[in-house]
Enzyme design. Structure first.
Site, PDB file in Angstrom:
ATOM      1  N   GLU A 163     -33.785 133.648  24.258  1.00  0.00           N
ATOM      2  CA  GLU A 163     -34.359 134.097  24.349  1.00  0.00           C
ATOM      3  C   GLU A 163     -34.212 134.583  25.162  1.00  0.00           C
ATOM      4  O   GLU A 163     -35.008 135.331  25.284  1.00  0.00           O
ATOM      5  CB  GLU A 163     -35.619 132.887  23.317  1.00  0.00           C
ATOM      6  N   GLU A 196     -24.572 129.812  30.250  1.00  0.00           N
ATOM      7  CA  GLU A 196     -24.480 128.614  31.248  1.00  0.00           C
ATOM      8  C   GLU A 196     -24.077 128.549  32.193  1.00  0.00           C
ATOM      9  O   GLU A 196     -23.918 130.089  32.801  1.00  0.00           O
ATOM     10  CB  GLU A 196     -23.217 127.655  29.518  1.00  0.00           C
ATOM     11  N   ASN A 197     -23.764 127.804  33.111  1.00  0.00           N
ATOM     12  CA  ASN A 197     -23.838 127.631  34.620  1.00  0.00           C
ATOM     13  C   ASN A 197     -23.177 126.490  34.826  1.00  0.00           C
ATOM     14  O   ASN A 197     -23.478 125.616  34.108  1.00  0.00           O
ATOM     15  CB  ASN A 197     -24.496 128.417  35.768  1.00  0.00           C
ATOM     16  N   ALA A 198     -22.165 126.259  35.413  1.00  0.00           N
ATOM     17  CA  ALA A 198     -21.668 124.587  35.665  1.00  0.00           C
ATOM     18  C   ALA A 198     -22.648 124.330  36.225  1.00  0.00           C
ATOM     19  O   ALA A 198     -22.122 123.048  36.287  1.00  0.00           O
ATOM     20  CB  ALA A 198     -19.832 124.882  36.722  1.00  0.00           C
ATOM     21  N   TYR A 234     -25.500 122.811  35.071  1.00  0.00           N
ATOM     22  CA  TYR A 234     -25.782 122.688  33.667  1.00  0.00           C
ATOM     23  C   TYR A 234     -27.489 123.180  33.923  1.00  0.00           C
ATOM     24  O   TYR A 234     -27.774 124.169  33.045  1.00  0.00           O
ATOM     25  CB  TYR A 234     -25.595 121.532  32.714  1.00  0.00           C
ATOM     26  N   ASN A 237     -27.509 133.260  24.980  1.00  0.00           N
ATOM     27  CA  ASN A 237     -27.066 132.033  25.749  1.00  0.00           C
ATOM     28  C   ASN A 237     -26.184 132.619  27.339  1.00  0.00           C
ATOM     29  O   ASN A 237     -25.039 132.667  26.762  1.00  0.00           O
ATOM     30  CB  ASN A 237     -27.503 130.930  25.233  1.00  0.00           C
TER      31      ASN A 237
HETATM   32 ZN   LIG Z   1     -34.292 127.767  24.661  1.00  0.00          ZN
END
Ligand SMILES: [Zn+2]
Length: 127
Positions: free
Chosen positions: A58, A47-49, A51, A45
């Site tokens: 996946e 993420e980004n600030a 969200y 995964n």
């Molecule tokens: Zn997912």
């Protein structure tokens, strides 16, 4: 060479999870996808600030696979370190993976995409 076991694929997914970029949730997820040609494509995964822009493990695995030339139907197993979210269940269905192995509630579960997403929407609904 025989294909990797589901346990081995989960171990590969664990290693991918360790490389996740998840500074906000600190919830690291990994995915290892076994293709029919024997290749294992990994995702984690990201993420980004902002969200909602974050991407699940996946989806990074399948995006990577598609960018490298794989197509729906080329995949046998997706091993995931956590239960796939609803959006990823739709991706797993689209990619035509035969079975999904994932951890949930201290168990390792194996399910088909039909079991993960019954009565689903797919390309046949366009016709
Ligand atoms: Zn997912």
């Amino acid at each position: 060479m025989s294909p990797p076991s589901d346990a081995k694929l989960l171990a590969v997914a664990d290693a991918a999870a360790a490389r996740a970029y998840a500074p906000y949730s600190n919830f690291h997820v990994g995915c290892a996808v076994l293709a029919r040609d024997g290749r294992v494509i990994e995702g984690a995964n990201v993420e980004n600030a902002a969200y909602p822009l974050g991407v699940c493990a996946e989806r990074t695995a399948f995006s990577r696979a598609v960018a490298e030339g794989y197509r729906p139907g080329d995949f046998v197993v997706a091993a995931i370190t956590a239960s796939p979210c609803g959006g990823c269940r739709q991706w797993l269905l689209e990619m035509g993976v035969e079975r999904v192995v994932f951890r949930n509630g201290g168990q390792v579960l194996t399910m088909t995409t039909d079991e993960l997403l019954p009565e689903s929407f797919d390309s046949s609904d366009f016709r």
